[in-house]
Enzyme design. Structure first.
Site, short mmCIF file in Angstrom:
data_model
loop_
_atom_site.label_atom_id
_atom_site.label_comp_id
_atom_site.label_asym_id
_atom_site.label_seq_id
_atom_site.Cartn_x
_atom_site.Cartn_y
_atom_site.Cartn_z
N SER A 111 -14.91 -29.41 13.44
CA SER A 111 -14.19 -28.37 14.19
C SER A 111 -13.16 -27.73 13.28
CB SER A 111 -13.49 -28.98 15.40
OG SER A 111 -12.66 -28.01 16.04
N TYR A 121 -7.71 -34.87 18.99
CA TYR A 121 -8.97 -34.20 18.66
C TYR A 121 -8.96 -33.73 17.21
CZ TYR A 121 -12.91 -30.96 19.03
OH TYR A 121 -14.10 -30.30 18.85
#
Length: 267
Positions: free
Chosen positions: A129, A142
């Site tokens: 990501s 995250y």
């Protein structure tokens, strides 16, 4: 012979789009889900696999190799989102996120490497990501789990060179998928000192996903990586400003970059 591809988390979102695109290009594709019976109308087989359970990983990898005689490409796509103030995020949820986003991909990689070594070739693509390149407010766990996978890939690439096995990361920005529905949200507590700022940030994050790019952009990018003779270690896919944010982090002083992030998230 067509190349055989395994996509973890291939039943919805980015994984589904990638699988459908690769089928059109002549690949043999297998996807996975924890609940494959929910996806009987998939354009490619969906096998049962939970990245947190090694026995399911080994069973699925062995099933594919038995059926096809080889396994050319692994796309480590399965992942989970998590949001919340780090202080208020339960330890059990932090560990669960790393089990899915970090330890899970490692376990799948370990399962496919013996076959790829036997073939003397293979390609592993880890879906990370853009959030893994920076510590984002209320997405710190995250960011950390995806950033860890980015660094792991750098080390893995060097270890696997002798076996003619390539590994790379592809880091997406915000895409219009169902990740927001499946991620863990630390609750907005009435008496929390983070209530106002976390609430604003949560709304903004959901807006970004709802207005995100078409997952087909990721499918096209991954296909280009697959047909590249010597893949790079890192690829970024998304809107210009999302990718440019990584460049800004590299060139700006820490405090200036931090101020830009806080302004973006209205903190």
């Amino acid at each position: 012979m067509s190349k055989v591809v395994l996509i973890t988390g291939g039943s919805t979102g980015i994984g589904k789009s990638v699988g459908e695109y690769l089928i059109q290009k002549g690949f043999v594709v297998y996807g996975t889900s924890r609940n494959p019976n929910n996806y009987k109308n998939s354009e490619f087989p969906i096998l049962q696999l939970d990245v947190k359970k090694v026995d399911t990983i080994n069973k699925t990898v062995n099933t594919i190799i038995s059926a096809e005689g080889k396994l050319d490409i692994l796309i480590n796509n399965a992942g989970a989102g998590i949001t919340g103030p780090i202080e208020e995020t339960p330890e059990i949820e932090i560990k669960a996120n790393f089990e899915t986003n970090f330890f899970g991909p490692i376990n799948v990689i370990k399962a496919v490497l013996p076959q790829m070594r036997k073939q003397q070739k293979g390609l592993i693509i880890n879906v990370t990501s853009i959030a893994g390149y920076m510590g984002l407010p209320y997405r710190g766990i995250y960011s950390a789990s995806k950033g860890s996978l980015e660094l792991l890939t750098e080390a893995f690439r060097m270890e696997l060179k002798a076996f003619n096995i390539d590994m790379t990361n592809v880091a997406p920005g915000d895409f219009a998928t169902n990740i927001a529905a499946g991620r863990y949200h630390a609750p907005l507590l009435e008496n929390s000192p983070y209530k106002t700022s976390y609430g604003k940030t949560l709304d903004l994050m959901n807006e970004h996903v709802d207005s995100g790019s078409n997952p087909n952009m990721m499918a096209e990018a991954i296909y280009k990586i697959i047909i590249t003779k010597k893949p790079k270690g890192h690829y970024k896919v998304g809107e210009f400003m999302q990718k440019f944010s990584i460049v800004l982090k590299r060139i700006l002083p820490d405090r200036i970059y931090e101020k830009l992030l806080m302004k973006h998230y209205k903190l």
